[in-house]
Write a protein that holds these residues in place. Sequence first.
Motif, PDB file in Angstrom:
ATOM      1  N   LYS A 653     101.342  -3.635   1.995  1.00  0.00           N
ATOM      2  CA  LYS A 653     100.945  -5.039   1.755  1.00  0.00           C
ATOM      3  C   LYS A 653     100.514  -5.253   0.317  1.00  0.00           C
ATOM      4  O   LYS A 653      99.484  -5.859   0.041  1.00  0.00           O
ATOM      5  CB  LYS A 653      99.848  -5.454   2.710  1.00  0.00           C
ATOM      6  CG  LYS A 653     100.248  -5.301   4.163  1.00  0.00           C
ATOM      7  CD  LYS A 653      99.150  -5.795   5.053  1.00  0.00           C
ATOM      8  CE  LYS A 653      99.566  -5.672   6.516  1.00  0.00           C
ATOM      9  NZ  LYS A 653      99.968  -4.283   6.901  1.00  0.00           N
ATOM     10  N   ILE A 654     101.280  -4.741  -0.545  1.00  0.00           N
ATOM     11  CA  ILE A 654     101.010  -4.985  -1.956  1.00  0.00           C
ATOM     12  C   ILE A 654     101.305  -6.459  -2.233  1.00  0.00           C
ATOM     13  O   ILE A 654     102.406  -6.931  -1.926  1.00  0.00           O
ATOM     14  CB  ILE A 654     101.889  -4.099  -2.856  1.00  0.00           C
ATOM     15  CG1 ILE A 654     101.695  -2.638  -2.488  1.00  0.00           C
ATOM     16  CG2 ILE A 654     101.581  -4.334  -4.319  1.00  0.00           C
ATOM     17  CD1 ILE A 654     100.308  -2.127  -2.738  1.00  0.00           C
ATOM     18  N   PRO A 655     100.388  -7.161  -2.805  1.00  0.00           N
ATOM     19  CA  PRO A 655     100.542  -8.623  -2.926  1.00  0.00           C
ATOM     20  C   PRO A 655     101.425  -9.075  -4.066  1.00  0.00           C
ATOM     21  O   PRO A 655     101.498 -10.275  -4.325  1.00  0.00           O
ATOM     22  CB  PRO A 655      99.104  -9.099  -3.134  1.00  0.00           C
ATOM     23  CG  PRO A 655      98.434  -7.955  -3.764  1.00  0.00           C
ATOM     24  CD  PRO A 655      99.077  -6.701  -3.259  1.00  0.00           C
ATOM     25  N   PHE A 656     102.029  -8.203  -4.754  1.00  0.00           N
ATOM     26  CA  PHE A 656     102.951  -8.658  -5.804  1.00  0.00           C
ATOM     27  C   PHE A 656     104.199  -7.794  -5.807  1.00  0.00           C
ATOM     28  O   PHE A 656     104.267  -6.747  -5.155  1.00  0.00           O
ATOM     29  CB  PHE A 656     102.285  -8.643  -7.184  1.00  0.00           C
ATOM     30  CG  PHE A 656     101.250  -7.588  -7.339  1.00  0.00           C
ATOM     31  CD1 PHE A 656      99.914  -7.900  -7.174  1.00  0.00           C
ATOM     32  CD2 PHE A 656     101.601  -6.290  -7.625  1.00  0.00           C
ATOM     33  CE1 PHE A 656      98.957  -6.919  -7.300  1.00  0.00           C
ATOM     34  CE2 PHE A 656     100.648  -5.323  -7.754  1.00  0.00           C
ATOM     35  CZ  PHE A 656      99.318  -5.631  -7.597  1.00  0.00           C
ATOM     36  N   SER A 657     105.133  -8.256  -6.539  1.00  0.00           N
ATOM     37  CA  SER A 657     106.455  -7.642  -6.433  1.00  0.00           C
ATOM     38  C   SER A 657     106.515  -6.324  -7.191  1.00  0.00           C
ATOM     39  O   SER A 657     105.776  -6.096  -8.144  1.00  0.00           O
ATOM     40  CB  SER A 657     107.507  -8.586  -7.000  1.00  0.00           C
ATOM     41  OG  SER A 657     107.350  -8.652  -8.392  1.00  0.00           O
ATOM     42  N   ASN A 658     107.422  -5.519  -6.737  1.00  0.00           N
ATOM     43  CA  ASN A 658     107.678  -4.277  -7.465  1.00  0.00           C
ATOM     44  C   ASN A 658     108.182  -4.581  -8.865  1.00  0.00           C
ATOM     45  O   ASN A 658     107.918  -3.825  -9.806  1.00  0.00           O
ATOM     46  CB  ASN A 658     108.715  -3.453  -6.721  1.00  0.00           C
ATOM     47  CG  ASN A 658     108.120  -2.782  -5.511  1.00  0.00           C
ATOM     48  OD1 ASN A 658     107.054  -3.200  -5.034  1.00  0.00           O
ATOM     49  ND2 ASN A 658     108.777  -1.743  -5.022  1.00  0.00           N
ATOM     50  N   GLU A 659     108.903  -5.634  -8.937  1.00  0.00           N
ATOM     51  CA  GLU A 659     109.429  -6.001 -10.247  1.00  0.00           C
ATOM     52  C   GLU A 659     108.284  -6.208 -11.232  1.00  0.00           C
ATOM     53  O   GLU A 659     108.319  -5.743 -12.366  1.00  0.00           O
ATOM     54  CB  GLU A 659     110.243  -7.287 -10.100  1.00  0.00           C
ATOM     55  CG  GLU A 659     111.230  -7.518 -11.213  1.00  0.00           C
ATOM     56  CD  GLU A 659     112.428  -6.615 -11.039  1.00  0.00           C
ATOM     57  OE1 GLU A 659     113.038  -6.299 -12.052  1.00  0.00           O
ATOM     58  OE2 GLU A 659     112.727  -6.238  -9.897  1.00  0.00           O
ATOM     59  N   LYS A 660     107.293  -6.923 -10.754  1.00  0.00           N
ATOM     60  CA  LYS A 660     106.150  -7.146 -11.624  1.00  0.00           C
ATOM     61  C   LYS A 660     105.449  -5.829 -11.898  1.00  0.00           C
ATOM     62  O   LYS A 660     105.028  -5.547 -13.024  1.00  0.00           O
ATOM     63  CB  LYS A 660     105.181  -8.123 -10.954  1.00  0.00           C
ATOM     64  CG  LYS A 660     105.453  -9.570 -11.266  1.00  0.00           C
ATOM     65  CD  LYS A 660     104.379 -10.433 -10.642  1.00  0.00           C
ATOM     66  CE  LYS A 660     104.646 -11.899 -10.932  1.00  0.00           C
ATOM     67  NZ  LYS A 660     103.676 -12.775 -10.243  1.00  0.00           N
ATOM     68  N   ILE A 661     105.311  -5.066 -10.857  1.00  0.00           N
ATOM     69  CA  ILE A 661     104.602  -3.798 -11.024  1.00  0.00           C
ATOM     70  C   ILE A 661     105.261  -2.967 -12.111  1.00  0.00           C
ATOM     71  O   ILE A 661     104.604  -2.344 -12.939  1.00  0.00           O
ATOM     72  CB  ILE A 661     104.599  -3.028  -9.694  1.00  0.00           C
ATOM     73  CG1 ILE A 661     103.749  -3.775  -8.669  1.00  0.00           C
ATOM     74  CG2 ILE A 661     104.080  -1.623  -9.894  1.00  0.00           C
ATOM     75  CD1 ILE A 661     103.830  -3.169  -7.285  1.00  0.00           C
ATOM     76  N   ILE A 662     106.557  -3.002 -12.074  1.00  0.00           N
ATOM     77  CA  ILE A 662     107.284  -2.117 -12.994  1.00  0.00           C
ATOM     78  C   ILE A 662     107.361  -2.707 -14.392  1.00  0.00           C
ATOM     79  O   ILE A 662     107.192  -1.998 -15.383  1.00  0.00           O
ATOM     80  CB  ILE A 662     108.698  -1.845 -12.437  1.00  0.00           C
ATOM     81  CG1 ILE A 662     108.597  -1.085 -11.118  1.00  0.00           C
ATOM     82  CG2 ILE A 662     109.524  -1.069 -13.445  1.00  0.00           C
ATOM     83  CD1 ILE A 662     109.904  -0.984 -10.381  1.00  0.00           C
ATOM     84  N   ASN A 663     107.581  -3.970 -14.455  1.00  0.00           N
ATOM     85  CA  ASN A 663     107.969  -4.531 -15.748  1.00  0.00           C
ATOM     86  C   ASN A 663     106.859  -5.221 -16.524  1.00  0.00           C
ATOM     87  O   ASN A 663     107.058  -5.559 -17.692  1.00  0.00           O
ATOM     88  CB  ASN A 663     109.120  -5.514 -15.559  1.00  0.00           C
ATOM     89  CG  ASN A 663     110.369  -4.831 -15.066  1.00  0.00           C
ATOM     90  OD1 ASN A 663     110.732  -3.778 -15.595  1.00  0.00           O
ATOM     91  ND2 ASN A 663     110.991  -5.374 -14.041  1.00  0.00           N
ATOM     92  N   LEU A 664     105.769  -5.420 -15.887  1.00  0.00           N
ATOM     93  CA  LEU A 664     104.703  -6.084 -16.621  1.00  0.00           C
ATOM     94  C   LEU A 664     104.172  -5.190 -17.734  1.00  0.00           C
ATOM     95  O   LEU A 664     104.157  -3.966 -17.602  1.00  0.00           O
ATOM     96  CB  LEU A 664     103.561  -6.434 -15.675  1.00  0.00           C
ATOM     97  CG  LEU A 664     103.683  -7.740 -14.900  1.00  0.00           C
ATOM     98  CD1 LEU A 664     102.439  -7.937 -14.050  1.00  0.00           C
ATOM     99  CD2 LEU A 664     103.867  -8.900 -15.845  1.00  0.00           C
TER     100      LEU A 664
END
Length: 803
Positions: A653-664
């Motif tokens: 239940k991670i509240p944000f996207s993997n994309e954000k996790i990776i690319n931020l």
Amino acid sequence: MLYLKKYFTEGLIQFTILLSLIGVRVDLDTYLSNQLPPLREIILGPSSAYTQTQFHNLRNTLDGYGIHPKSVDLDQFFTTRRLLNQVRQLDRLSVPSPELSTWLVHRDPETVVSAASQPSPSITLDNGTGLEDVNNSEAPAMRGGGGAPESTYNLSGEDRTLGAVAPEDNQEQGNREGNADLTKEDIDLIDILWRQDIDLGAGREVFNYSSRQKESEAEKPSPEEKKEGTEAQESWRNGVNLQEAQPVDGETGESIPEQLTGLGSQTSLSLQECLRLLEATFPFGEESPEFVAPVVTAELAVANEEAPSTSQGLPLPPPLPQPVPQLDLEQQWQDIMAIMELQEMEVNNTSENSFLSTTSNSANTSGSTSESGSVEGFGLTHSSTLIHQDVSLHQASLPSCSQDFPTLFNPEIDGTSTPHPPLLRMSSSSNSSNVNSTFGATNLTGLFLPPPLNSTNNITSTPVLPDPFSSLLEESMLDEISLLDLAMEEGFSQAQASQLEDELDSDSGLSLDSSHSPVSPSSSETSCSSAASSSSTSATFSEEGAVGYSTDSESVTVEPEEGAVGGYQPEFNKLCRMSYQDPSQFHGLPQLDNINHNHTYNLPLSSSLDEHPELQIPTGKKIGREKQSKLQPQQDFLDKQSSRDERRARAMKIPFSNEKIINLPVEEFNELLSKHHLSEAQLALVRDIRRRGKNKMAAQNCRKRKLDTIINLEQGVHDMRRDKARLLKEKMEFIRSIRQMKQKVQSLYQEVFTQLRDEEGRPYPPSEYSLQYSANGSVLIMPRSMTDQQTRKPDKKQKDKKK
DNA sequence: CAGCACTGTCATCGT
DNA sequence: TTACGATGACAGTGC
């Protein structure tokens, strides 16, 4: 964002100013998208694939992280956009694209003609480098970007056949004003007469003689000193084109041993050099005053000077049995292909090095050279080979006087078996800056042909290709086959012959270009890739690299696509992955054709779901069981399609996207983490996802880079093999020339010796006396006993040295 | 089922 | 020190 904005705006403004200064209509949106990757790089900076770009600093430009900046999926996207842009640009004026240059190249022969009558500064620009440079850069030319002797050589042929029309006129006005004054009608007349001569069966020598006469009428003889240098240059070029140096009998079609018609022309060695070479063969005696025969010296010198004409009657030694069966046929074929591609490449890379020189050694002096009678027999056969060699689509540059085509273009020429050699003036590199510089100095309005003309040119030039190819093929094959033959003929030792054989054999286990055909698209790919290999990297990755800097418009476009399809397109990925920016570049790589995997790769699925909650599969908490059961297959499908980390993230239940996790960027990432109060496990998972995601991209880049390196290496091997073939060819030419010189000297020796008389008027017995050449050029007659003594001494010395 | 190619992941190193 | 990229090695997967 600010960084990008600043970078982009400044670059954009600067470039816009530049373009406006040279009068080019600026359509930056088009250019920036895909049309000219190097151009975009000029503005946006180098590709990210090879540079460590801080993508996270630029990520804000992408509205929704729909597609990762390094995602290979972008390849297809950009390919599509590029194609669209190309289609859209069909009806508008734009910076000339490589495709535009292609058919213009076919029109170059006429361009040259027009250049003679209308000297254009752009030609001077394009060909600023002289022939001297070509020769000097013969070795560097191995790398693919250097000069192309063929084109230059071809120009010489053209110069000779047309009698007037080399563009170097523009540079050597002093010598060539007469030619430059020729009108188009004159040229056409000459051309018609020339073709009539050919039709009537006149041999090439006859024609060349007449053409030389025409030339001599049209221009003043060049200084004598030019003769030798030009001869050397032309013969050098002759050496490159072995098969082209073989004239064909105008009536019978038989191949004439052309080297006998122009000994001096067949080698770049000067007479002095040849004599020096002969010293190694013939025992040269020390100067002994009592035997000095100055008259003989003079005679010999004269004879040497007249060598080309006097040697015409010399018969060729009977050819030895061909050692062809010893050669693997496939290897021979590869070598032939290598040679042909070499020629093609040389044509492609001719560019400014090809001709035009302000020096006395330029091809421009070929007129005087032909007057000397030493260069004959080329200008036609090789021209037919040149026209089919086509050009690299990405290296051709536009002739500045293309508007002259309609009046000067003669369709017949393309259809005849002996077409005029297309004088290919191409940019030596696909570098856009080069192109721009070229065009910047030219009249831009003259660069672009009206559409009707374009199509006409395309149509007329295309059908010509197959015919000359076959002829060249045969010539090349015969030529290559004859190499070993020649070697044996030369009295090579068995070891040398075998060495040659080895050299002719493919030496690498790599089957790099065995499938390449000179007329296949792969050929054009290889032809351009050498020069483009250095630039292909940037060009290839520019699309991807530019993503990091991608403009908002692009981002906006990307986002909906990704979102609409749920972020995953198997075929899409499949295509992009191996198409790898420009699929056309890999048509010639059979090893890539079979790649048809369908692994998920860089999938922004969950991210897009996260970004678009309406598309997201609701969790059990959010929906009722009924709905959940209905959506269960879809959930399974998504689970199957999503990556492990995405599933884990969903599970945790991670509240944000993997994309954000990776690319931020780190800061924003930490900010994000601080916003949401995550558990330790969630934090760990998020960091793992970030690490793995970044590493995944890094791995993809790494593999891409690796693949690119391999491709470049293959190209390098290919180029080197081509160069090897070329050098072998030249070597054979030199050997042949040396042999001819030997024969000539031998005959002269006999002639002179038989005419010598002692004080009593008796001839010297050959068994007791011999002629010896001294280092200063004089010829002495010496008793053989003395000669033996003198020759033994150096032998001993040599032996001592060896010991 | 083996082999191959592709991909993701980990460990490690360098910047 | 931290963050990150590059890369070799390994394993999983699909053909």
